[in-house]
Design an enzyme around this catalytic site. Structure first.
Site, mmCIF file in Angstrom:
data_model
loop_
_atom_site.group_PDB
_atom_site.id
_atom_site.type_symbol
_atom_site.label_atom_id
_atom_site.label_comp_id
_atom_site.label_asym_id
_atom_site.label_seq_id
_atom_site.Cartn_x
_atom_site.Cartn_y
_atom_site.Cartn_z
ATOM 1 N N ASP A 21 0.851 -1.191 0.000
ATOM 2 C CA ASP A 21 0.000 0.000 0.000
ATOM 3 C C ASP A 21 0.883 1.237 0.000
ATOM 4 O OD1 ASP A 21 -1.911 1.950 0.446
ATOM 5 O OD2 ASP A 21 -1.979 1.581 2.617
ATOM 6 N N ASN A 23 -0.410 4.566 -0.324
ATOM 7 C CA ASN A 23 -1.041 5.833 0.086
ATOM 8 C C ASN A 23 -1.707 5.749 1.456
ATOM 9 O OD1 ASN A 23 -3.195 4.251 -0.574
ATOM 10 N ND2 ASN A 23 -4.205 5.744 -1.892
ATOM 11 N N ASP A 25 -4.030 3.896 2.768
ATOM 12 C CA ASP A 25 -5.444 3.576 3.011
ATOM 13 C C ASP A 25 -5.639 2.113 3.417
ATOM 14 O OD1 ASP A 25 -5.013 2.270 0.621
ATOM 15 O OD2 ASP A 25 -6.648 3.241 -0.479
ATOM 16 N N ASP A 29 -1.905 -1.393 -3.759
ATOM 17 C CA ASP A 29 -2.274 -0.695 -4.994
ATOM 18 C C ASP A 29 -1.233 -0.921 -6.100
ATOM 19 O OD1 ASP A 29 -0.217 1.182 -4.059
ATOM 20 O OD2 ASP A 29 -1.781 1.883 -2.683
ATOM 21 N N ASP A 98 -6.106 -10.977 -14.722
ATOM 22 C CA ASP A 98 -7.100 -12.005 -14.478
ATOM 23 C C ASP A 98 -8.268 -11.749 -15.419
ATOM 24 O OD1 ASP A 98 -8.523 -14.054 -12.913
ATOM 25 O OD2 ASP A 98 -7.108 -13.490 -11.331
ATOM 26 N N ASP A 200 -10.163 -17.100 -15.226
ATOM 27 C CA ASP A 200 -10.904 -17.456 -14.029
ATOM 28 C C ASP A 200 -12.097 -18.380 -14.309
ATOM 29 O OD1 ASP A 200 -11.425 -16.668 -11.112
ATOM 30 O OD2 ASP A 200 -13.356 -16.220 -12.031
ATOM 31 N N GLU A 257 -7.890 -21.546 -15.292
ATOM 32 C CA GLU A 257 -8.327 -22.185 -14.042
ATOM 33 C C GLU A 257 -9.376 -23.212 -14.449
ATOM 34 O OE1 GLU A 257 -10.079 -21.135 -9.614
ATOM 35 O OE2 GLU A 257 -10.997 -20.218 -11.352
ATOM 36 N N HIS A 329 -4.464 -17.556 -4.198
ATOM 37 C CA HIS A 329 -5.305 -16.736 -3.321
ATOM 38 C C HIS A 329 -6.571 -17.455 -2.869
ATOM 39 C CE1 HIS A 329 -7.083 -16.583 -7.217
ATOM 40 N NE2 HIS A 329 -8.169 -16.044 -6.714
ATOM 41 N N ASP A 330 -6.816 -18.657 -3.371
ATOM 42 C CA ASP A 330 -8.007 -19.419 -2.986
ATOM 43 C C ASP A 330 -7.683 -20.565 -2.043
ATOM 44 O OD1 ASP A 330 -9.721 -17.956 -4.609
ATOM 45 O OD2 ASP A 330 -9.357 -19.243 -6.351
HETATM 46 C C1 GLC Z 1 -11.984 -18.266 -9.077
HETATM 47 C C2 GLC Z 1 -11.157 -17.285 -8.282
HETATM 48 C C3 GLC Z 1 -11.790 -17.079 -6.952
HETATM 49 C C4 GLC Z 1 -13.173 -16.513 -7.167
HETATM 50 C C5 GLC Z 1 -13.975 -17.362 -8.132
HETATM 51 C C6 GLC Z 1 -15.165 -16.612 -8.643
HETATM 52 O O1 GLC Z 1 -12.023 -19.508 -8.511
HETATM 53 O O2 GLC Z 1 -9.847 -17.735 -8.196
HETATM 54 O O3 GLC Z 1 -11.043 -16.248 -6.117
HETATM 55 O O4 GLC Z 1 -13.844 -16.421 -5.943
HETATM 56 O O5 GLC Z 1 -13.254 -17.744 -9.266
HETATM 57 O O6 GLC Z 1 -14.759 -15.621 -9.550
HETATM 58 CA CA CA Z 2 -3.541 2.007 -1.202
#
Ligand code: GLC
Ligand code: CA
Length: 556
Positions: A21, A23, A25, A29, A98, A200, A257, A329-330
């Site tokens: 980050d 700035n 907040d 970013d 993405d 995705d 994915e 991230h999942d």
């Molecule tokens: C994919 C993404 C996940 C998201 C899902 C719906 O699995 O990686 O983070 O919640 O799609 O878009």
């Molecule tokens: Ca920021």
């Protein structure tokens, strides 16, 4: 196999909201990513995938897009994005965005217009059905819980389909006009100079039509969405068209994915003329998952981990490149998930990383993996942000778990585990922000952070750099990039060993997936030691005694 520009690269995933980050907040970013380009170049990665930064109400952290052509002000501006693409290019890094086109946000103007007038052309951009107020077209459960069907705002006699959250209405890919809109948008971004896309939830774009019910798998009377996805056929028509119209003309790198792909279809997906460059291997991720929910998932053993990796490698063999991950991230942090409880250490983290990284395919490192970031710990549901985790918490309680037990489940499986802020240094908030971070920093940041690992030869960070250097070393391209993965001593318990067999050279990767020592009979003389996560090699004749969690990579 036809050589492609991305074959030798190492990829890195950034979850922008949690990277840096600039700035104050509390939200990471694009300027933060720009600031870290030198760090990424030094690490050696050459493809960087950004999780979504488009305009979004952030119901699902940006995977609910309200404007595909703009950057969410919380992440920055289009000027920042252009600068990022340009500055990255100067450092030989390609930016991958993405591509979230199974659904958009319910705040996208298409959906707003569809709600204003379902009979307009925008009504046909979605799956909108008439509704008698009682019977639903199907009993499918959305990925985040509850029915996939939701009443259409302002139209009590209509419902719309969402395979994820109700704020993520599914786009109707059967409609050619919608597909045109998507291709136009993809090409607009690629023309800007993007290197490609991570794609995705793409398997969801093909629905089983006409709708039908499946046997319920929980007390809610619904069935997992996978039931219909496994039965839906014909997705290739859409994917082939998208590749031809967008990806191929741009020579773009794409990583899909893809869940539930049928084995016989894999060459269509990632073969030489496949829809995508690559697709993620989720075999390990899916191991031991349960229809009942996270609470019913058993820990994965080293033997299972090995079997899953080898199974995927053999399915794809030499016709394509998988994308290999230990986390994203999942998922929970790979080191917390795949290393047996209580055995996380410098050595075991390196071993796991190395075993995965050296499989055939494109290695994707997820931010923080390169410093060994671990799962975080929450004490109550109020500290949880992730919508999937909030749903699974309810599922656990409904199944009879106590609140404490349900929190334990989240502490293992919640997607927030991977989403806590990147740990840059040991200053307040790990150097991620000067403000209040949107998600609590992992309390272990004083021990695990980038600054303390830079230039420490023994650190995980330096170890990952060595792995990337090995991948880039032209002397080993034959084995490390193009060589076949051939399991070695597959039956030997808690040993994960495999050859990478090139045309002219052979590399042997051996990981001792346990705390005890273990003897391994070598198949041939060692010519060169390429990677060793321990100080020594204990060799007698043709037997090497691996220390607990030792990883040894040799040329033979
Ligand atoms: C994919 C993404 C996940 C998201 C899902 C719906 O699995 O990686 O983070 O919640 O799609 O878009
Ligand atoms: Ca920021």
């Amino acid at each position: 196999m036809k050589k492609m520009w991305w074959h030798e690269k190492t990829a890195y995933q950034i979850y922008p909201k949690s990277y840096l980050d600039t700035n104050g907040d509390g939200i990471g970013d694009l300027r933060g990513v720009i600031n870290k380009l030198d760090y990424l170049q030094d690490l050696g990665v050459e493809i960087v995938w950004l999780s979504p930064i488009y305009c979004s109400p952030l119901a699902d952290q940006g995977y609910d897009i309200s404007d595909y052509y703009n950057i969410d002000p919380r992440f920055g501006t289009m000027e920042d994005m252009d600068e990022l693409i340009l500055e990255a290019k100067k450092r030989n890094i390609g930016i991958v965005m993405d591509l979230v086109v199974n659904h958009c946000s319910d705040e996208h103007e298409w959906f707003k217009k569809a709600c204003e007038n379902p009979d307009s052309k925008y009504g046909k951009y979605f799956y909108i059905e008439n509704w008698d107020g009682k019977n639903l077209p199907s009993n499918w459960r959305s990925a985040f819980g509850g029915s996939v069907w939701e009443p259409l705002p302002n139209h009590p006699d209509k419902i719309y389909l969402h395979t994820f959250h109700k704020k993520q209405p599914d786009l109707n890919w059967e409609n050619p006009e919608l597909r045109e809109e998507i291709y136009k948008m993809i090409n607009w971004w690629l023309d800007k100079g993007l290197a490609g896309f991570r794609i995705d939830a793409i398997i969801n774009i093909k629905k089983l039509l006409p709708y039908k019910n499946f046997p319920a798998d929980r007390d809610d009377g619904l069935c997992a969405i996978s039931c219909m996805l496994e039965k839906a056929s014909g997705i290739g028509e859409f994917l082939g068209e998208m590749a031809k119209r967008c990806f191929i003309p741009h020579n773009a790198f794409t990583a899909g994915e893809v869940f539930y792909a049928k084995d016989e279809e894999l060459p269509d997906f990632i073969g030489e003329d496949g829809y995508f460059s690559s697709m993620f291997d989720f075999n390990e991720t899916l191991c031991n998952t349960s229809e009942m929910g996270w609470y019913d998932q058993k820990p994965i053993t080293p033997e299972q981990y090995k079997a899953c990796c080898f199974e995927s490698q053999s399915k794809v063999s030499d016709f394509g490149f998988l994308s290999n991950i230990i986390e994203n991230h999942d998922e929970p942090r790979g080191v917390s998930h795949y290393i047996p409880k209580g055995e996380c250490s410098l050595k075991s983290k390196k071993m796991l990383g190395g075993l995965n990284f050296l499989l055939r395919g494109i290695p994707f490192i997820y931010q923080g993996q390169e410093i060994g970031m671990e799962n975080t710990k929450v004490n109550s549901i109020d500290e949880v942000d992730d919508i999937a985790a909030i749903d699974e918490y309810k599922v656990s309680l409904d199944a009879g778990l106590t609140e404490e037990q349900a929190i334990e489940v989240l502490n293992h499986f919640s997607r927030d585990n991977a989403r806590t802020p990147m740990q840059w240094d040991n200053s307040e908030n790990a150097g991620f922000t000067t403000g209040k971070p949107w998600l609590k920093v992992n309390s272990n940041y004083k021990d695990i952070n980038v600054e303390s690992q830079i230039n420490d030869k023994n650190s995980i960070l330096e170890f990952y750099k060595d792995l990337i250097k090995l991948r880039k070393n032209p002397d080993y391209t034959d084995a490390i990039i193009y060589g076949a993965t051939v399991p070695y001593l597959k039956e030997q318990k808690n040993l994960m060993a495999y050859y990478r067999k090139g045309e002219k050279q052979t590399v042997l990767v051996m990981g001792n997936f346990q705390t005890d020592k273990q003897d391994v009979v070598l198949p041939a003389k060692i010519k060169n030691v390429l990677i060793n996560n321990c100080e020594n090699i204990d060799m007698k004749n043709d037997i090497v005694t691996l220390e607990g969690y030792q990883l040894l990579v040799v040329e033979i």
